[in-house]
Design a protein around this motif. Structure first.
Motif, PDB file in Angstrom:
ATOM      1  N   ASP B 241      -4.814  94.730 -36.123  1.00  0.00           N
ATOM      2  CA  ASP B 241      -6.076  95.138 -34.995  1.00  0.00           C
ATOM      3  C   ASP B 241      -6.242  94.930 -33.687  1.00  0.00           C
ATOM      4  O   ASP B 241      -6.272  94.926 -32.394  1.00  0.00           O
ATOM      5  CB  ASP B 241      -6.624  96.864 -35.234  1.00  0.00           C
ATOM      6  N   TYR B 244      -4.015  92.520 -31.870  1.00  0.00           N
ATOM      7  CA  TYR B 244      -2.871  93.116 -30.629  1.00  0.00           C
ATOM      8  C   TYR B 244      -3.750  93.417 -29.847  1.00  0.00           C
ATOM      9  O   TYR B 244      -3.558  93.347 -28.373  1.00  0.00           O
ATOM     10  CB  TYR B 244      -2.308  94.236 -31.043  1.00  0.00           C
ATOM     11  N   GLU B 245      -4.970  93.934 -29.845  1.00  0.00           N
ATOM     12  CA  GLU B 245      -5.882  93.610 -28.951  1.00  0.00           C
ATOM     13  C   GLU B 245      -6.520  92.784 -27.652  1.00  0.00           C
ATOM     14  O   GLU B 245      -6.444  92.595 -27.281  1.00  0.00           O
ATOM     15  CB  GLU B 245      -7.137  94.529 -29.606  1.00  0.00           C
TER      16      GLU B 245
END
Lengths: 344, 330
Positions: B241, B244-245
């Motif tokens: 996560d 990707y963030e």
């Protein structure tokens, strides 16, 4: 599969006809069998005419071929030269199993002439082929698995030298070392001529002893050629993805080599062996000559020299049939080794 | 948590006539029990070579593992003898390869290929192994498993062969499955099925997975953590996560930016990272990404950046702070 085999056999028949015509035409130009029949003296013209008539050599090529093929017992031939064909033909032709009579061996049937020699050649050649196949598998697989190691370089160099050597040289060299030099050094030495010592007789141990040098000479060159071929085939297979898969499964090395790799590598190897095997029947012309081995190769050479057409044709047709048969056998072995190959 | 596998400073090179190929240049990572680690990067970045090195499947020569260690269960895989490694390969750590069309032996039946590992590792009898193989084929979704044991690989489609490969890899219930681009050679619908299959089996068995891919789209769906590799180095590692963030490496940004998106206008061209990766024949010096980097500075020419912590679960190998564009201090 059965259908395929029948199909292949039917295909082989016209092929063999074609081969026999070509061979027959070539043989016609081979020489004059009558010229040497009188021993050292030249055959007299009158005898020539008579002999030619008796052997049917006065007929046109086409007629000679037909007689050779299907015989002449259905027609009459002119034996005494008076222009009237009054004698019934005696020959049955090769299609009915009559290979004719040798022109130079005092009228001996060709099948007997060949039959006397064939076992001798088979003993010699099968032993040599066994040495070649087992030896080259051992050497080829070993050097493939130890690519670029010292042993591999050594074997590769040796097989390159062996491959480039003419067979008569290896034969003479091995004679010189194992018979001449060994005798001089007082070591036990090997016999160089014939199949057995006439004073002892044709015993198994004598034949085996006399086989050593010829088998060595025949094997040396083919062993070199085969092992190079097996090495490169194995190398190619060992680099395939499925070998990596087998390794990733944690299989022991031996299982990977002998089950996963060798079964794949055997396909091209079988092709080469399948093409070579029928030629064994023809014997080793040079080696048998040098070691005075009474086999097919020597028989062939002796009878070619004297233009003995029925015997030479007999030998050549025997080899041709064997080639066709072994090709079919090779195809069958293929299907057995590789499930992707199916014949319809 | 005690890691299942810990790799430290792995260096793998290939000696070829043209020189030395610097394939893997010192990578360290760990895999925890039951987690999925994705290794991402373009072709030739050393993803596969590093995994093959761990498994002892690099052909030597020309390959050579120059240094490093891979600790699994207290043992250094890179120092094990062949026979000891054979006991781990396939049993503890299994691998699925990229191309199912060539990875199965064409002249042996599927049954033979599945059962041989069972017989060899678990000491089952042929009959027991066959029973097990039928269950395995059933599990990976091959219908009529019993009959199909007698079939040869060419009688299966690509997707079915990859299922067979997976069944083979899972046969001895390994603790770690290395999947080397298992979906690359398959078409898209089959890809999804294979991904789903591996995920389901992983959950059932609490098995760790290293998933090698160049497809960031797949990664998002399956991975717990991601390693981004470039020219034989790990340039960024993070929880999926977080990666990707907030991708911190310009290369990761480039990769994410070049993903085709369904919500973008169709007439827009696909975005690509300019330039091409450095030749692996040149001894690495400085940051490997410097020639393609939009934010590079002088320091990038001189010395390769080490991995530094961005947050607890996020490390990056870059001299530049991505948000400020300034060189990091210290």
């Amino acid at each position: 599969m059965i259908r395929y085999i029948i199909h292949r056999i039917l295909q082989g028949i016209p092929l063999l006809f074609f081969i026999s015509i070509i061979l027959f035409l070539l043989m016609m130009n081979m020489g004059d069998p009558i010229a040497t029949m009188g021993g050292r003296t030249t055959t007299r013209p009158a005898d020539r005419e008579r002999l030619k008539r008796q052997f049917g050599l006065d007929k046109p090529i086409l007629v000679q071929y037909v007689y050779w093929l299907i015989g002449n017992d259905w027609t009459k031939i002119d034996l005494d030269g008076d222009g009237i064909a009054e004698t019934k033909g005696q020959r049955h032709g090769i299609l009915r199993g009559d290979f004719g009579y040798s022109l130079v061996n005092r009228g001996k049937p060709v099948l007997n002439v060949i039959g006397e020699r064939l076992p001798n050649t088979l003993i010699l050649m099968l032993a040599a082929e066994l040495v070649i196949i087992l030896g080259s598998l051992l050497v080829g697989v070993y050097s493939a698995l130890h690519q670029y190691s010292f042993t591999d370089h050594f074997i590769t160099t040796l097989s390159f030298i062996g491959y480039s050597m003419p067979i008569f040289f290896i034969a003479l060299l091995s004679m010189y070392i194992f018979a001449v030099l060994f005798k001089r050094w007082g070591l036990p030495y090997l016999p160089t001529v014939g199949m057995f010592d006439p004073q002892i007789g044709k015993t198994t141990s004598q034949v085996l002893l006399h086989m050593i040098l010829p088998v060595f000479s025949i094997s040396a060159i083919s062993l070199a050629a085969y092992s190079r071929y097996i090495r490169s085939t194995m190398l190619e297979v060992m680099n395939q993805d499925y070998i990596r898969t087998a390794k990733a499964k944690g299989l022991p090395k031996r299982q990977i080599i002998y089950i996963h790799a060798l079964k794949n590598a055997s396909l091209p190897i079988v092709t080469v062996i399948g093409l070579d095997l029928p030629l064994l029947l023809g014997g080793a012309v040079v080696t048998e000559r040098i070691f005075a081995w009474p086999g097919m190769g020597r028989l062939f050479l002796d009878h070619v020299e004297r233009a003995d057409l029925p015997v030479v044709m007999g030998i050549l047709m025997l080899i041709s049939v064997a080639v066709v048969v072994f090709q079919i056998l090779t195809d069958i072995v293929y299907a057995w080794l590789d499930p992707r190959i199916r014949y319809y | 948590m005690h890691p299942l596998l810990a790799v430290n400073n792995l260096v793998t090179q290939f000696v070829i006539p043209e020189g030395i190929v610097y394939a893997v240049n010192g990578i360290s990572f760990r895999v925890n029990p039951g987690e999925t680690l994705a290794v991402v990067g373009e072709s030739g970045c050393g993803k596969s070579v590093s995994m093959l090195s761990l498994m002892g499947l690099i052909p030597t020569p020309p390959g050579k593992i120059v240094s490093g260690e891979a600790i699994y269960d207290g043992k250094n895989l890179l120092a094990l003898k062949d026979e000891e490694m054979e006991k781990i390969r396939g049993k503890e750590i299994a691998m699925v390869f990229q191309d199912p069309m060539t990875s199965l032996n064409p002249v042996l039946t599927i049954g033979k290929q599945i059962t041989e590992a069972l017989i060899c590792h678990l000491g089952l009898t042929t009959a027991e192994a066959r029973e097990r193989a039928i269950n395995l084929l059933d599990m990976v979704g091959i219908p009529e498993a019993q009959r199909r044991l007698e079939d040869y690989p060419h009688q299966f489609s690509g997707g079915m062969r990859q299922r067979v490969m997976i069944a083979m890899a899972l046969s001895c219930e390994p603790n770690l499955l290395i999947a080397d681009e298992p979906t690359t050679a398959l078409d898209v619908t089959i890809q999804a099925q294979i991904v789903e299959l591996v995920l389901r089996l992983k959950q059932q068995r609490n098995m760790a997975v290293i998933w090698i891919t160049h497809d960031l789209g797949v990664v998002a769906g399956i991975a717990d953590r991601v390693n981004v590799m470039y020219a034989g180095l790990i340039v960024e590692e993070a929880n999926v996560d977080e990666l990707y963030e907030s991708p911190n490496h310009p290369y990761t940004r480039g990769l994410l930016g070049s993903l085709p998106r369904i919500d973008r206008r169709r007439d827009r061209k696909l975005i690509a990272i300019p330039g091409s990766p450095p030749s692996l024949l040149v001894k690495p010096k400085g940051c490997p990404f410097r020639s393609r980097c939009p934010i590079g500075k002088e320091v990038c020419q001189m010395e390769a950046p080490k991995l530094r912590n961005v947050s607890e679960n996020h490390r990056v190998a870059c001299w530049i702070d991505i948000s400020s564009g300034e060189q990091i201090s210290g």
